[in-house]
Write an enzyme that holds these catalytic residues in place. Structure first.
Site, PDB file in Angstrom:
ATOM      1  CB  CYS A   2     -60.518  22.915  19.064  1.00 11.22           C
ATOM      2  SG  CYS A   2     -60.151  21.221  18.552  1.00 11.22           S
ATOM      3  N   GLY A  30     -62.909  25.103  13.800  1.00 13.58           N
ATOM      4  CA  GLY A  30     -63.272  23.689  13.789  1.00 13.58           C
ATOM      5  C   GLY A  30     -64.659  23.494  13.252  1.00 13.58           C
ATOM      6  CG  ASN A 104     -57.223  25.509  20.621  1.00 12.17           C
ATOM      7  OD1 ASN A 104     -56.921  26.678  20.455  1.00 12.17           O
ATOM      8  ND2 ASN A 104     -56.945  24.595  19.705  1.00 12.17           N
ATOM      9  N   GLY A 105     -55.643  22.450  21.513  1.00 12.05           N
ATOM     10  CA  GLY A 105     -54.212  22.109  21.565  1.00 12.05           C
ATOM     11  C   GLY A 105     -54.039  20.609  21.523  1.00 12.05           C
ATOM     12  CB  CYS A 239     -49.173  28.763  17.377  1.00 15.03           C
ATOM     13  SG  CYS A 239     -49.433  28.211  15.682  1.00 15.03           S
ATOM     14  CE1 TYR A 245     -55.795  28.474   6.089  1.00 21.75           C
ATOM     15  CE2 TYR A 245     -55.394  27.022   7.939  1.00 21.75           C
ATOM     16  CZ  TYR A 245     -56.081  27.323   6.786  1.00 21.75           C
ATOM     17  OH  TYR A 245     -57.058  26.482   6.335  1.00 21.75           O
ATOM     18  CG  ASP A 349     -52.220  30.180  -0.722  1.00 22.14           C
ATOM     19  OD1 ASP A 349     -52.908  30.569   0.251  1.00 22.14           O
ATOM     20  OD2 ASP A 349     -52.480  29.152  -1.364  1.00 22.14           O
ATOM     21  CG  ASP A 350     -52.308  30.139   3.984  1.00 17.57           C
ATOM     22  OD1 ASP A 350     -51.834  29.044   4.272  1.00 17.57           O
ATOM     23  OD2 ASP A 350     -53.412  30.271   3.419  1.00 17.57           O
ATOM     24  CB  CYS A 386     -48.053  21.163  13.864  1.00 14.93           C
ATOM     25  SG  CYS A 386     -48.657  21.916  15.398  1.00 14.93           S
ATOM     26  CB  CYS A 440     -44.670  23.631  11.220  1.00 18.02           C
ATOM     27  SG  CYS A 440     -45.296  25.278  11.398  1.00 18.02           S
TER      28      CYS A 440
HETATM   29  S1  SF4 Z   1     -45.463  23.698  14.878  1.00 14.62           S
HETATM   30 FE1  SF4 Z   1     -46.258  25.340  13.519  1.00 14.62          FE
HETATM   31  S2  SF4 Z   1     -48.489  25.148  13.594  1.00 14.62           S
HETATM   32 FE2  SF4 Z   1     -47.664  23.959  15.293  1.00 14.62          FE
HETATM   33  S3  SF4 Z   1     -47.690  25.338  17.072  1.00 14.62           S
HETATM   34 FE3  SF4 Z   1     -45.679  25.535  16.142  1.00 14.62          FE
HETATM   35  S4  SF4 Z   1     -45.865  27.222  14.652  1.00 14.62           S
HETATM   36 FE4  SF4 Z   1     -47.925  26.579  15.214  1.00 14.62          FE
END
Ligand code: SF4
Length: 457
Positions: A2, A30, A104-105, A239, A245, A349-350, A386, A440
């Site tokens: 967000c 968002g 946010n989170g 992150c 991205y 691509d990302d 995530c 992730c």
């Molecule tokens: S799991 Fe991936 S998207 Fe989520 S906070 Fe960690 S790096 Fe970022």
């Protein structure tokens, strides 16, 4: 993910228009809803609605409200789903006064806290994890608000960049791991807090610094006071995907330019491959474009803006009929005529999540005349969900978790498929691996020991 924005004017100047503009700059974080909150005559006031900022809020109405402190939020649904009551800011008037919050989170222990509080009489108005913070404060009716907030922070875990609005005070807090970005800015007598520094540019404010992980900033007529909270030296977990991205490329996060990081991700891709002589490099707009430019520069091969994006197709685009579904990626992204004809296309691509978009991209580029299509992904394979504020599917739906890279290349119909490694990702961002969240990609989540919070209020 967000976007949050807050403003406090020590001179008493109205700030709601600034908050409105700041939310505009954070719209990429968002699109589900937008809202603002301010306090007046001892009460919290909130305006919010579904959709984009200009649909949800009336700028001419906000301009008439003379609040010198306010917060705002643009929502992307993760915890709590898409119910309208979950749109933020959330607010309450309780024993100690008014409070509004923008978050946010994702809180990883919100379910445990909610049931703890519900068993002690709390009546939740939303299914949003953020409400647990207000409820934790309200369950301390004899504790002053700042102290009640700090007590609440000692009980929550996971990812939280927060802005809190009290009667005459703005508070910012960032979790001890620093998952989501949060920055402090200033213009004349007004201080600002935002998810990303790009929100300061739109109002002509200066970026002062990041809010540090585990830091609370208290902003009132005296200026800014900084306090520490939480664990003394937790492992930082900024992150990594913000750089790949989520964030806007004109933002600077934790001292690192997102623009530079994205170009360096592309350069990393180039270092591990040999580009064919008759190739043309293009990025999938918008987040693949800079990595494609970095790849082309490093490999000294031509870059073309070979894929055009229709900017008026939102994330909420509905595909009602089979024919529209089949048009799929072409409605959103269309190849430039003549660019790929007879060439080997290197498409950047990302990430690849479910694999459907990547498959459609390859067939679209091939049908535009490319003799080969090489897919290059500016991040490692996404294999894990995530839990920190991004709505990724479970591992069952993540294609890279279900198959190896060679098979995945075949599944999407590409001639080759290249990813970068986790260590290349970290070096492109410019932070050591132990200061980044890469869960992730590698499943390295916050463990129970780091998590440990007492629920007792
Ligand atoms: S799991 Fe991936 S998207 Fe989520 S906070 Fe960690 S790096 Fe970022």
């Amino acid at each position: 993910m967000c976007g949050i924005f807050g403003a406090y004017s020590a001179s008493g100047a109205p700030v709601l228009e600034d908050v409105y503009l700041g939310l505009f700059a954070l719209q990429h974080r968002g699109q589900l809803s937008a809202g603002v909150a301010w306090t007046q005559d001892g009460s919290v006031h909130i305006k919010k609605g579904p959709g984009l900022v200009h649909d949800a809020l009336q700028q001419d109405e906000l301009e008439k409200i003379k609040a010198h402190a306010a917060i705002g939020h643009v929502r992307y649904a993760t915890a709590g789903g898409t119910r309208p009551e979950n749109s933020q800011p959330l607010g309450a008037n309780y024993a100690q006064g008014p409070v509004a919050i923008a978050h946010n989170g994702n809180l990883t222990n919100a379910v445990a806290i909610s049931s703890y509080l519900a068993n002690r009489g709390a009546i939740f108005q939303t299914t949003c994890d953020t409400e647990t913070i207000i409820q934790l404060m309200a369950h301390q009716p004899n504790t002053v608000q700042l102290e009640a907030f700090e007590n609440a922070l000692s009980r929550i875990s996971g990812a939280y960049s927060l802005i809190l609005l009290l009667e005459d005070c703005l508070i910012a807090a960032r979790d001890p791991w620093g998952f989501r970005p949060l920055v402090l800015g200033k213009k004349e007598e007004t201080y600002y807090i935002a998810s990303e520094s790009c929100a300061f540019d739109i109002i002509g404010a200066e970026l002062l610094r990041d809010v540090e992980p585990g830091e609370i900033l208290i902003i009132d007529r005296r200026g800014v006071i900084s306090r520490r909270f939480g664990k003394q030296q937790p492992r930082l977990r900024h992150c990594a995907f913000e750089y790949v991205y989520f964030a806007r490329p004109d933002s600077v996060i934790d001292g690192r330019s997102v623009y530079r990081a994205r170009k360096e991700l592309g350069a990393c891709l180039a270092r591990g491959m040999e580009c064919p002589k008759d190739c043309v490099v293009s990025g999938m707009p918008d987040s693949g474009t800079l990595a494609a430019l970095g790849l082309a520069e490093e490999a000294e091969v031509p870059f073309e803006a070979g894929v055009v994006r229709n900017r008026y197709v939102g994330r909420t685009f509905i595909q009602p009929t089979q024919r529209v579904r089949e048009a799929g990626v072409r409605i959103k992204l269309n190849p430039q005529p003549g660019i790929f004809n007879g060439k080997e296309a290197v498409i950047v691509d990302d990430s690849i999540v479910r694999g459907t978009t990547a498959g459609r991209t390859v067939s679209t580029i091939r049908s535009a005349g490319a003799k080969k299509v090489h897919m290059c992904i500016a991040s490692p394979p996404v294999r894990y969900p995530c839990y920190y504020g991004i709505d990724t599917p479970s591992s069952d739906e993540l294609i890279a978790a279900q198959t190896d890279i060679e098979s995945l290349c075949g599944d999407i119909g590409a001639d080759s498929l290249r990813y970068i490694s986790c260590s290349e990702l970290c070096s492109a961002i410019g932070l050591p691996h132990d200061q980044l969240c890469t869960a992730c990609f590698d499943g390295d989540y916050l463990d129970d020991e780091e998590n440990g919070c007492s629920l007792e209020v």
